[in-house]
Design a protein around this motif. Structure first.
Motif, PDB file in Angstrom:
ATOM      1  N   ARG A 177      -7.053   1.093  -3.370  1.00 34.43           N
ATOM      2  CA  ARG A 177      -6.685  -0.306  -3.590  1.00 34.43           C
ATOM      3  C   ARG A 177      -5.773  -0.376  -4.803  1.00 34.43           C
ATOM      4  N   LEU A 178      -4.562  -0.845  -4.565  1.00 38.33           N
ATOM      5  CA  LEU A 178      -3.591  -1.004  -5.651  1.00 38.33           C
ATOM      6  C   LEU A 178      -3.440  -2.484  -5.970  1.00 38.33           C
ATOM      7  N   THR A 179      -3.185  -2.766  -7.234  1.00 41.11           N
ATOM      8  CA  THR A 179      -2.882  -4.143  -7.642  1.00 41.11           C
ATOM      9  C   THR A 179      -1.427  -4.280  -8.057  1.00 41.11           C
ATOM     10  N   GLU A 180      -0.776  -3.163  -8.341  1.00 37.90           N
ATOM     11  CA  GLU A 180       0.625  -3.172  -8.756  1.00 37.90           C
ATOM     12  C   GLU A 180       1.438  -2.280  -7.830  1.00 37.90           C
ATOM     13  N   PRO A 181       2.595  -2.653  -7.432  1.00 38.43           N
ATOM     14  CA  PRO A 181       3.335  -3.864  -7.795  1.00 38.43           C
ATOM     15  C   PRO A 181       2.863  -5.106  -7.044  1.00 38.43           C
ATOM     16  N   PHE A 182       1.931  -4.929  -6.075  1.00 40.71           N
ATOM     17  CA  PHE A 182       1.301  -6.032  -5.382  1.00 40.71           C
ATOM     18  C   PHE A 182      -0.032  -5.510  -4.846  1.00 40.71           C
ATOM     19  N   ALA A 183      -0.901  -6.413  -4.473  1.00 38.43           N
ATOM     20  CA  ALA A 183      -2.214  -6.011  -3.960  1.00 38.43           C
ATOM     21  C   ALA A 183      -2.065  -5.425  -2.556  1.00 38.43           C
ATOM     22  N   VAL A 184      -2.619  -4.228  -2.385  1.00 36.82           N
ATOM     23  CA  VAL A 184      -2.571  -3.577  -1.082  1.00 36.82           C
ATOM     24  C   VAL A 184      -3.732  -2.605  -0.971  1.00 36.82           C
ATOM     25  N   GLU A 185      -4.295  -2.526   0.215  1.00 30.20           N
ATOM     26  CA  GLU A 185      -5.343  -1.555   0.509  1.00 30.20           C
ATOM     27  C   GLU A 185      -4.741  -0.487   1.411  1.00 30.20           C
ATOM     28  N   LEU A 186      -4.751   0.750   0.928  1.00 36.03           N
ATOM     29  CA  LEU A 186      -4.180   1.856   1.691  1.00 36.03           C
ATOM     30  C   LEU A 186      -5.321   2.670   2.286  1.00 36.03           C
TER      31      LEU A 186
END
Length: 194
Positions: A177-186
């Motif tokens: 789960r990334l918050t940068e540069p935008f929220a995304v679940e990989l």
């Protein structure tokens, strides 16, 4: 700083690199991926199936999660990392490049991408972990993802105080789960299919 992107063509790149414009045109016509890393021409071999398949899976997840002002681009989009200093001498072409739509032009960007992804292979792994990592770190690329098709892993490097710090290293069924540069679940189960 480059002012008029309309002038950014093979003649401009040839002038800045010292390479013959005919060579650059031929590489483009043959659809060969090439980069100029700190003055050295690097021609990359065509990618194999797993490389393209896994990169496409990751690109789709990033693209679906990206907000309207962000572009998620596949291989071939150039980052002229000396462009802010007024030349096109050096450029990379990541497997996936994430940029702000308001900071790009048709031919590439001179502004650091928000995120780049390199899909590692035996022929590129050393460069991805060494020279390209140093370039991305030095020029301020916020997030650097390394996707390894053979080991089926994803490593996430985040720029913290000018230095990359590994924040995630997960296997083929992991979720990042990334918050940068935008929220995304990989979800790597959706990337490493087959």
């Amino acid at each position: 700083m480059l002012e008029a992107w309309e002038e950014l063509d093979m003649t401009t790149v040839a002038r800045d690199t010292g390479l013959p414009a005919e060579l650059l045109v031929l590489l483009e016509e043959l659809s060969l991926r090439y980069e100029i890393l700190d003055g050295s021409l690097v021609v990359n071999a065509p990618p194999i199936f797993d490389h393209e398949d896994f990169a496409a899976g990751l690109l789709v997840l990033l693209r679906l999660a990206s907000p309207p002002g962000i572009a998620v681009l596949g291989s071939g989009y150039k980052y002229f990392y000396d462009g802010l200093r007024g030349n096109t001498r050096n450029h990379t072409m990541a497997d996936i490049t994430v940029v702000s739509r308001d900071r790009v032009e048709r031919a590439g960007t001179v502004h650091p991408p928000l995120l780049v992804v390199e899909v590692q292979s035996p022929g590129t792994q050393r460069r991805d972990l060494g020279e390209k990592r140093e370039i991305y770190e030095r020029t301020g690329v916020g997030t650097y993802l390394l996707l390894h098709p053979e080991h089926r892993t994803l490593t996430v490097l985040r720029l913290v105080d000018g230095t990359y710090v590994e924040t995630h290293h997960v296997g083929e069924t992991g979720v990042v789960r990334l918050t940068e540069p935008f929220a995304v679940e990989l979800d790597l189960g959706q990337v490493f299919v087959g």
